[in-house]
Design an enzyme around this catalytic site. Sequence first.
Site, mmCIF file in Angstrom:
data_model
loop_
_atom_site.group_PDB
_atom_site.id
_atom_site.type_symbol
_atom_site.label_atom_id
_atom_site.label_comp_id
_atom_site.label_asym_id
_atom_site.label_seq_id
_atom_site.Cartn_x
_atom_site.Cartn_y
_atom_site.Cartn_z
ATOM 1 N N SER A 142 2.229 -9.093 63.842
ATOM 2 C CA SER A 142 2.119 -9.721 65.262
ATOM 3 C C SER A 142 3.304 -9.882 65.887
ATOM 4 C CB SER A 142 1.585 -11.291 64.853
ATOM 5 O OG SER A 142 1.288 -11.997 65.875
ATOM 6 N N GLU A 237 -9.908 -8.012 67.337
ATOM 7 C CA GLU A 237 -8.688 -8.635 67.706
ATOM 8 C C GLU A 237 -8.635 -8.753 69.171
ATOM 9 O OE1 GLU A 237 -4.952 -8.420 65.882
ATOM 10 O OE2 GLU A 237 -5.775 -6.972 64.215
ATOM 11 N N HIS A 267 -6.985 -10.797 63.093
ATOM 12 C CA HIS A 267 -5.755 -10.617 63.188
ATOM 13 C C HIS A 267 -4.808 -10.904 61.903
ATOM 14 C CE1 HIS A 267 -1.885 -10.560 65.528
ATOM 15 N NE2 HIS A 267 -1.392 -11.801 65.062
#
Length: 311
Positions: A142, A237, A267
């Site tokens: 991320s 996602e 995610h």
Amino acid sequence: MADLGIDDIRALLSAKPRPVGWPARRARIEEVGAAWPSAPDISLEPASIDGMAAEWSCAPTSDPSRALLFFHGGGYCSGSIVSHRRMATEAGRAAGARTLAVAFRLAPEHPFPAAYDDALAAWRFLREQGFAARQIAVGGDSAGGGLTLALLMRLRDLKEALPACAWLVSPWTDLTLSGETLITKDGVDPLLHKSYLEELAQAYVPAGVDRRDPRVSPLFADLSGLPPLMIQVGSNETLLADSTRLAAAAGAADVSVTLEIWPRMIHAWHLWNARLEEGRRALAHAGAFIQARLLEDGQIRVERLSDLREP
């Protein structure tokens, strides 16, 4: 303990609404991450990088002369060594390397460029410990994936030695939030929605800094000259387009890219590797990728030494 499926993980994540306020959100991600601690055979050792907390981890089968520098996710505003310990330690095991996870400074208390500068400090700490640049892999999930890319470009621009490769899990590469999957995948992503990502971006990027700045949004950077990249992203996602567009841009810049889109995954599903088979398999893929690049460099250096001994 029996494995869970991705639908079970979805149910766990949906059981409680996201807390309000940064302290509560940080406590929540640590609570979730600590549910499955590191494996008992992993050795852990605290470290300090100019006052920044860090943690070494190593599996019995890992080569201590190789390192994985790991940056956690959390939108630059949450996440920690604790929340991502299971993911970071098992990634090191798969890569056959020691892992150095770092607790970079978080926004909004410490907005950009705090994390950006901490990433460089962590890299230089590793180099000062005697690790050759080409015996280091850098990775993260991320925001940690975006931070990884920002570090690579900074090292390239400073004309410093680059790591052997980079591993990016569900990377957040576009803080302008222009990816089409923010809309098309909104109904299937249980974690990240555009309004929340906007809140994170506002907290991280100070007023007056263009969100297209490549140090903030690596998608808009000149990616030429970067080491091989592995990108792993789930098909469910909202940030899927951050990965697919990055892979296309890197490939167009003659960067070697391996893009894996995992069906039905959400995610940073690697976080659940203790109970999720797909998380373990994804880590195994990443570990093989990293080991191959570290091995390639070792073979190249041996060949060069042999060349020097030729009459």
